[in-house]
Design a protein around this motif. Structure first.
Motif, short mmCIF file in Angstrom:
data_model
loop_
_atom_site.label_atom_id
_atom_site.label_comp_id
_atom_site.label_asym_id
_atom_site.label_seq_id
_atom_site.Cartn_x
_atom_site.Cartn_y
_atom_site.Cartn_z
N PHE A 27 -32.36 -61.10 31.76
CA PHE A 27 -31.67 -60.35 32.81
C PHE A 27 -30.38 -59.73 32.28
O PHE A 27 -30.01 -58.63 32.65
CB PHE A 27 -31.42 -61.31 33.97
CG PHE A 27 -30.18 -61.03 34.73
CD1 PHE A 27 -30.21 -60.20 35.82
CD2 PHE A 27 -28.98 -61.58 34.33
CE1 PHE A 27 -29.06 -59.93 36.51
CE2 PHE A 27 -27.83 -61.30 35.00
CZ PHE A 27 -27.86 -60.47 36.10
N ILE A 28 -29.71 -60.47 31.38
CA ILE A 28 -28.47 -59.95 30.83
C ILE A 28 -28.74 -58.70 29.99
O ILE A 28 -27.99 -57.73 30.03
CB ILE A 28 -27.75 -61.05 30.02
CG1 ILE A 28 -27.19 -62.06 31.01
CG2 ILE A 28 -26.65 -60.48 29.15
CD1 ILE A 28 -26.61 -63.28 30.40
N LEU A 29 -29.84 -58.73 29.25
CA LEU A 29 -30.20 -57.54 28.48
C LEU A 29 -30.38 -56.34 29.40
O LEU A 29 -29.97 -55.23 29.10
CB LEU A 29 -31.51 -57.78 27.72
CG LEU A 29 -31.46 -58.76 26.55
CD1 LEU A 29 -32.79 -58.78 25.84
CD2 LEU A 29 -30.35 -58.37 25.60
N ASP A 30 -30.99 -56.62 30.54
CA ASP A 30 -31.28 -55.53 31.47
C ASP A 30 -30.00 -54.96 32.09
O ASP A 30 -29.88 -53.76 32.30
CB ASP A 30 -32.19 -56.06 32.57
CG ASP A 30 -33.23 -55.04 32.94
OD1 ASP A 30 -33.63 -54.29 32.04
OD2 ASP A 30 -33.60 -54.99 34.11
N ALA A 31 -29.06 -55.86 32.37
CA ALA A 31 -27.84 -55.42 33.06
C ALA A 31 -26.80 -54.86 32.10
O ALA A 31 -25.89 -54.16 32.52
CB ALA A 31 -27.25 -56.58 33.85
N ALA A 32 -26.93 -55.19 30.81
CA ALA A 32 -25.90 -54.77 29.85
C ALA A 32 -26.53 -53.93 28.75
O ALA A 32 -26.82 -54.41 27.67
CB ALA A 32 -25.20 -55.99 29.25
N TYR A 34 -38.50 -58.96 32.54
CA TYR A 34 -38.02 -57.60 32.36
C TYR A 34 -38.65 -57.03 31.09
O TYR A 34 -38.63 -57.66 30.06
CB TYR A 34 -36.51 -57.59 32.23
CG TYR A 34 -35.82 -58.11 33.45
CD1 TYR A 34 -35.87 -57.38 34.63
CD2 TYR A 34 -35.16 -59.32 33.43
CE1 TYR A 34 -35.25 -57.86 35.77
CE2 TYR A 34 -34.54 -59.80 34.56
CZ TYR A 34 -34.59 -59.06 35.72
OH TYR A 34 -33.98 -59.54 36.83
N ASN A 35 -39.17 -55.88 31.19
CA ASN A 35 -39.86 -55.32 30.03
C ASN A 35 -39.30 -53.98 29.58
O ASN A 35 -39.91 -53.28 28.82
CB ASN A 35 -41.35 -55.18 30.33
CG ASN A 35 -41.99 -56.54 30.45
OD1 ASN A 35 -41.78 -57.40 29.59
ND2 ASN A 35 -42.73 -56.76 31.52
N VAL A 36 -38.09 -53.67 30.08
CA VAL A 36 -37.48 -52.41 29.68
C VAL A 36 -36.98 -52.55 28.24
O VAL A 36 -36.41 -53.58 27.88
CB VAL A 36 -36.29 -52.08 30.61
CG1 VAL A 36 -35.77 -50.69 30.32
CG2 VAL A 36 -36.71 -52.22 32.06
N GLU A 37 -37.18 -51.56 27.44
CA GLU A 37 -36.71 -51.62 26.06
C GLU A 37 -35.19 -51.62 26.00
O GLU A 37 -34.54 -50.94 26.77
CB GLU A 37 -37.25 -50.42 25.26
CG GLU A 37 -38.69 -50.58 24.87
CD GLU A 37 -39.14 -49.50 23.89
OE1 GLU A 37 -38.32 -48.61 23.59
OE2 GLU A 37 -40.29 -49.56 23.47
N VAL A 91 -37.64 -61.53 23.23
CA VAL A 91 -36.45 -60.74 22.91
C VAL A 91 -36.78 -59.73 21.82
O VAL A 91 -36.39 -58.57 21.88
CB VAL A 91 -35.28 -61.64 22.48
CG1 VAL A 91 -34.09 -60.80 22.04
CG2 VAL A 91 -34.87 -62.55 23.62
N MET A 92 -37.55 -60.19 20.82
CA MET A 92 -37.91 -59.28 19.72
C MET A 92 -38.72 -58.09 20.23
O MET A 92 -38.56 -56.97 19.74
CB MET A 92 -38.72 -60.04 18.66
CG MET A 92 -37.88 -60.93 17.77
SD MET A 92 -38.87 -62.14 16.87
CE MET A 92 -39.76 -61.10 15.73
N GLU A 93 -39.55 -58.34 21.20
CA GLU A 93 -40.37 -57.24 21.74
C GLU A 93 -39.52 -56.22 22.49
O GLU A 93 -39.71 -55.02 22.37
CB GLU A 93 -41.45 -57.80 22.68
CG GLU A 93 -42.64 -58.38 21.94
CD GLU A 93 -43.47 -59.27 22.85
OE1 GLU A 93 -44.24 -60.09 22.32
OE2 GLU A 93 -43.35 -59.14 24.10
N VAL A 94 -38.59 -56.76 23.28
CA VAL A 94 -37.79 -55.87 24.13
C VAL A 94 -36.72 -55.13 23.33
O VAL A 94 -36.52 -53.94 23.49
CB VAL A 94 -37.15 -56.69 25.28
CG1 VAL A 94 -36.16 -55.82 26.04
CG2 VAL A 94 -38.22 -57.21 26.21
#
Lengths: 174, 226
Positions: free
Chosen positions: B107-112, B151-154, B179-182
């Motif tokens: 989620f943090i990856l998605d928000a930041a 979440y699957n957004v790059e 994480v590696m995929e995203v």
């Protein structure tokens, strides 16, 4: 502080530079100490500040500058050692004791210090003061923070906002 | 300070300096400063670094089955938080309980979107284990039934992932793979068994130990990742 005679400029250890505060007080310090400031370092490397010239610092008053230099003189030997990898535990403890004592001062002085450290880019001093101010905030309620930092008493709207914040962000108040 | 001098001098400092001060605070202390004034309320959005100590989000020392310790991120729409997090470049999650589903960290990856470095430290510390056997028993999280959306957004910025207290268990490995995929531009992953810790540096190992440390571990981890 040790006050060796003004060097001829070739001897790095003994070289002195002159700094001039906003209220025109002249301070003579070792180049090594003044070079803790990233801002001054280049000027000093270029040979500035020596002889009768002096480097004017229009943003720093003499009271603040003398405090800043007290820090620089104390920290210069360790900085010259490249972060002092071979410093003894006693040296490190002594620096730590000095730092703690050094920031044990009035808030307005703290703020002048951090401004000067910011302008002169003295990283160690900036984080030392930031840490001290952060410590004054840690673990306090918004009301206590207001009092500690000298904010005026909250208006009724601000009080209502504080209450709402506490309800909405309960995790920050546990 | 004297009573007659009650100006909040601190607010005369420029944003850069106030941010340097906020940087020294943990997320709860920083959150409480956001009600001081309008200006202070806008500062957290300018931070580039954030430390979240998950242990602080427990209620009364015990993890509730619903993991309400983490729930503060659950109901928020990442798009909404993105306005707060969009400047973040470094996030350090500490005290993450072992055995939890790690999807929430995605989620943090998605928000930041600007995040470059993500650090995750699991709660498995020698010094804390000694001091907190009881607390630890409470906090070791066995609840895995919380559903976090995947979440699957790059993510294009993240370049390093560092995990302390890594254990070669399946859910760890699965998470790293995710994480590696995203994170399509991820360069480095560092795994450490133990973090370097100021508290117990003198008593225990001075340096973090790397994982995998033997050839056998290395092969087994590579097989699991592939």
């Amino acid at each position: 502080m040790a006050a060796p005679e003004s060097g001829d400029g070739n001897n790095g250890a003994a070289r002195m530079v002159t700094l001039i505060s906003s209220d025109n007080t002249r301070f003579e310090v070792e180049a090594a100490a003044a070079s803790l400031s990233q801002t001054l370092q280049l000027t000093i490397l270029d040979g500035g500040g020596g002889g009768g010239d002096g480097i004017p610092l229009p943003n720093v008053d003499s009271a603040t500058l003398s405090k800043v230099l007290e820090y620089c003189i104390k920290h210069a030997p360790a900085a010259a050692n490249g972060g002092a990898p071979n410093a003894t535990a006693v040296d490190r403890a002594e620096l730590e004791r000095f730092d703690n004592e050094f920031v044990n001062i009035d808030q307005s002085v703290l703020y002048s210090l951090i401004m000067a450290a910011h302008n002169l880019e003295i990283e160690g001093l900036q984080s030392l003061v930031a840490k001290k101010v952060a410590d004054m905030i840690k673990g306090k309620s918004p009301m206590e923070i207001r009092r500690t930092l000298g904010f005026p008493d909250p208006t009724p709207e601000e009080q209502a906002e504080m209450n709402a914040h506490m309800l909405e962000y309960g995790w920050a108040y546990e | 300070m004297q009573k007659d001098n009650q100006d909040d001098n601190i607010s005369k400092l420029p944003n850069d300096i106030l941010l340097a001060i906020l940087d020294q605070l943990d997320v709860r202390d920083a959150a409480r400063t956001s009600v001081l004034s309008k200006r202070w309320s806008q500062l957290p959005a300018m931070l580039s670094r954030l430390v979240i100590d998950v242990k602080n989000f427990r209620s009364n020392g015990a993890f509730k089955p619903s993991m309400d310790a983490l729930i503060w991120v659950q109901p928020e729409d990442p798009k909404r938080l993105a306005s707060m997090f969009h400047k973040l470049r470094v996030v350090n999650l500490i005290g993450v309980p072992e055995g939890c589903d790690l999807t929430w960290t995605m989620f943090i990856l998605d928000a930041a979107p600007s995040l470059k470095e993500l650090y995750i430290t699991f709660w498995n510390h020698v010094c804390e284990m000694e001091l907190d056997k009881e607390r630890r028993r409470f906090n070791s999280c066995r609840e895995k039934n919380v559903k976090w959306e995947a979440y699957n957004v790059e993510h294009h910025s993240l370049s390093t992932l560092t995990i302390f207290n890594f254990q070669p268990e399946d859910y760890f490995v699965r998470h790293i793979r995710r994480v590696m995929e995203v994170a399509v531009n991820l360069d480095d992953i560092y795994l450490y068994k133990r973090p370097a810790c100021g508290w117990c540096r003198d008593k225990y190992t001075p340096r973090p130990s790397r994982y995998p440390s033997t050839k056998k571990q290395r092969c087994s981890l590579r097989n699991k990742m592939a």
